[in-house]
Design a protein around this motif. Structure first.
Motif, PDB file in Angstrom:
ATOM      1  N   THR A  18       1.727  -7.675   3.994  1.00 51.92           N
ATOM      2  CA  THR A  18       0.762  -6.712   3.172  1.00 51.92           C
ATOM      3  C   THR A  18       1.588  -5.880   2.283  1.00 51.92           C
ATOM      4  O   THR A  18       1.174  -5.449   1.252  1.00 51.92           O
ATOM      5  CB  THR A  18      -0.067  -5.942   4.112  1.00 51.92           C
ATOM      6  N   ARG A  21       2.465  -7.701  -0.579  1.00 48.10           N
ATOM      7  CA  ARG A  21       1.482  -8.214  -1.718  1.00 48.10           C
ATOM      8  C   ARG A  21       1.082  -6.791  -2.527  1.00 48.10           C
ATOM      9  O   ARG A  21       0.971  -6.873  -3.606  1.00 48.10           O
ATOM     10  CB  ARG A  21       0.036  -8.567  -0.796  1.00 48.10           C
ATOM     11  N   VAL A  22       1.361  -5.610  -1.833  1.00 46.47           N
ATOM     12  CA  VAL A  22       1.254  -4.542  -2.533  1.00 46.47           C
ATOM     13  C   VAL A  22       2.422  -4.226  -3.532  1.00 46.47           C
ATOM     14  O   VAL A  22       2.068  -3.817  -4.595  1.00 46.47           O
ATOM     15  CB  VAL A  22       1.280  -3.003  -1.669  1.00 46.47           C
ATOM     16  N   ASP A  25       1.699  -6.088  -6.576  1.00 44.05           N
ATOM     17  CA  ASP A  25       0.344  -5.786  -7.039  1.00 44.05           C
ATOM     18  C   ASP A  25      -0.342  -6.931  -7.047  1.00 44.05           C
ATOM     19  O   ASP A  25      -1.188  -7.257  -8.139  1.00 44.05           O
ATOM     20  CB  ASP A  25       0.691  -5.477  -8.675  1.00 44.05           C
ATOM     21  N   VAL A  29      -5.992  -6.734  -1.139  1.00 43.02           N
ATOM     22  CA  VAL A  29      -5.549  -5.490  -0.155  1.00 43.02           C
ATOM     23  C   VAL A  29      -6.571  -4.424  -0.302  1.00 43.02           C
ATOM     24  O   VAL A  29      -6.798  -3.987  -1.336  1.00 43.02           O
ATOM     25  CB  VAL A  29      -4.128  -5.202  -0.495  1.00 43.02           C
ATOM     26  N   PRO A  31      -8.109  -0.826  -0.660  1.00 42.55           N
ATOM     27  CA  PRO A  31      -7.577   0.441  -1.540  1.00 42.55           C
ATOM     28  C   PRO A  31      -6.848   1.413  -0.580  1.00 42.55           C
ATOM     29  O   PRO A  31      -5.732   1.940  -0.912  1.00 42.55           O
ATOM     30  CB  PRO A  31      -8.716   0.985  -1.887  1.00 42.55           C
ATOM     31  N   THR A  33      -5.539   0.635   2.400  1.00 45.30           N
ATOM     32  CA  THR A  33      -4.357  -0.032   2.857  1.00 45.30           C
ATOM     33  C   THR A  33      -3.320   0.111   1.810  1.00 45.30           C
ATOM     34  O   THR A  33      -2.022   0.424   2.012  1.00 45.30           O
ATOM     35  CB  THR A  33      -4.485  -1.380   3.154  1.00 45.30           C
ATOM     36  N   ARG A  34      -3.445  -0.335   0.571  1.00 41.40           N
ATOM     37  CA  ARG A  34      -2.792  -0.216  -0.601  1.00 41.40           C
ATOM     38  C   ARG A  34      -2.085   1.229  -0.704  1.00 41.40           C
ATOM     39  O   ARG A  34      -0.598   1.434  -0.797  1.00 41.40           O
ATOM     40  CB  ARG A  34      -3.301  -0.312  -1.768  1.00 41.40           C
ATOM     41  N   GLN A  35      -2.765   2.271  -0.680  1.00 46.15           N
ATOM     42  CA  GLN A  35      -2.589   3.814  -0.498  1.00 46.15           C
ATOM     43  C   GLN A  35      -1.514   4.105   0.547  1.00 46.15           C
ATOM     44  O   GLN A  35      -0.553   4.721   0.395  1.00 46.15           O
ATOM     45  CB  GLN A  35      -3.434   4.793  -0.735  1.00 46.15           C
ATOM     46  N   LEU A  52       3.855  -0.169 -10.626  1.00 46.49           N
ATOM     47  CA  LEU A  52       2.911   0.591  -9.736  1.00 46.49           C
ATOM     48  C   LEU A  52       2.913   2.136  -9.996  1.00 46.49           C
ATOM     49  O   LEU A  52       2.402   2.854  -9.367  1.00 46.49           O
ATOM     50  CB  LEU A  52       3.240   0.403  -8.039  1.00 46.49           C
ATOM     51  N   ARG A  55      -0.332   5.073 -12.272  1.00 42.96           N
ATOM     52  CA  ARG A  55      -1.579   4.748 -11.631  1.00 42.96           C
ATOM     53  C   ARG A  55      -2.354   6.070 -11.977  1.00 42.96           C
ATOM     54  O   ARG A  55      -3.508   6.178 -11.213  1.00 42.96           O
ATOM     55  CB  ARG A  55      -1.327   4.448 -10.180  1.00 42.96           C
TER      56      ARG A  55
END
Length: 348
Positions: A18, A21-22, A25, A29, A31, A33-35, A52, A55
């Protein structure tokens, strides 16, 4: 790199896949979890990948008075944090005497194409100021939100602490302790919060303390905001026999305590003092200050939410939102001197 992925995954409580993946980009995933992964990067001191970094939903101006009064940094801290959580980058503009003016800061912010502006205790609180400056911003259109101050006819959200309620609660507290000669120390009367405090103090003094309207004049002192203003005003009120004072800020309250001590009076036995704001460290003064607490966090969060709604086209109602203050009783207030209570009993 694998060790770093492992550290980030552990901090964010997600899998290394994970995290990968973040960082690359890639889709798929959630939002939140990305944060969490991006926050873990920041916490661990890793630099975000270039793709990244950008943003931000845009810049938002934050215009506050001088930072000498600790209540203003308190507001700024919460506003900045809440803006960042909403994806906006705050641009802090602080004013100093003889320095950059509010209008000059606004011009700088407009040059940077900000998405909106939050004004804290600005010229919107000054009834002597020309408020067309705000009408011009709204006509651009540029979303604005104003904290602690109100201008009728301005189509923007206003967020204020209820100054009337604060004065009423402060007087009621001192009356319950047996005080009747209760002075008021606050700033120049051209400011909206001052006008509201004065009106509520006068009403509470007649209803709760039984003081005739005609006798209230000598008990109110309008002075400069700050320790020195509070000290000078308290000195004059002590000459008129007050046993308690309600102050328009914590700094003015500290000045009142200084004035009492210079005259050999103990606080609270010789003079009870109530502040306003509950600024940081007021619980650690000598004595710890009894004060009216502004709900800074709730007010700041509400202001940012209203601004973000305006920016996103979901305009909040253009009215004033009043937040209730809280009486925080500490060590600067006590039962009125027995002589003052006996005097009141005879007159009653």
């Amino acid at each position: 790199m694998r060790a770093r992925l492992s550290d980030i995954a552990q901090q964010a409580e997600v899998s290394e896949a994970t995290v990968s993946r973040v960082l690359n980009d890639r889709p798929g995933v959630a939002p939140e979890t990305r944060q969490a992964v991006l926050t873990a990067l920041d916490v661990l001191g890793y630099e975000r990948p270039a793709r990244l970094r950008k943003r931000s939903a845009g810049l938002v101006g934050l215009v506050v008075p001088e930072l000498d009064n600790p209540i203003f940094p308190a507001f700024a801290q919460v506003i900045e944090s809440t803006l960042a959580q909403s994806g906006f980058t705050p641009v802090l503009c602080t004013q100093t005497a003889g320095g950059v003016t509010e209008d000059e800061y606004v011009e700088m912010l407009l040059d940077r194409q900000v998405s909106g502006i939050v004004f804290v205790s600005g010229l919107h609180a000054d009834t002597a100021a020309n408020h067309d400056r705000y009408r011009a911003l709204l006509a651009r259109p540029l979303p604005v939100v104003m904290i602690n101050g109100y201008v009728p006819g301005i189509g923007a959200p206003f967020v204020s602490c209820d100054d009337r309620e604060a004065a009423e609660l402060a007087v009621a507290h001192l009356v319950a302790l047996g005080h009747r000669r209760i002075g008021l120390i606050t700033g120049p009367d051209r400011f909206v919060p001052v006008q509201r405090k004065v009106a509520a103090w006068r009403s509470a003094m007649t209803r709760l303390a039984g003081v005739a309207e005609a006798d209230l004049g000598p008990l109110a002192e309008l002075s400069l905001f700050g320790v020195e203003g509070g000290e000078a005003a308290a000195g004059r009120l002590l000459d008129r026999g007050v046993t308690g004072v309600v102050c328009g800020s914590d700094l003015m309250a500290l000045g009142a305590i200084r004035a009492a001590r210079q005259r050999g009076l103990d606080v609270p036995d010789g003079l009870s003092v109530v502040g306003y704001d509950d600024s940081p460290l007021m619980a650690f003064t000598d004595p710890p200050l009894t004060t009216m607490r502004q709900p800074v966090t709730a007010m700041a969060v509400a202001a940012v939410r209203a601004l973000v709604d305006e920016i996103n086209g979901h305009g909040a109602p253009h009215s004033e939102y009043l937040f209730r203050p809280e009486l925080v009783v500490r060590g600067s207030t006590a039962v009125a001197p027995s002589s003052a209570r006996l005097s009141y009993a005879r007159s009653a």
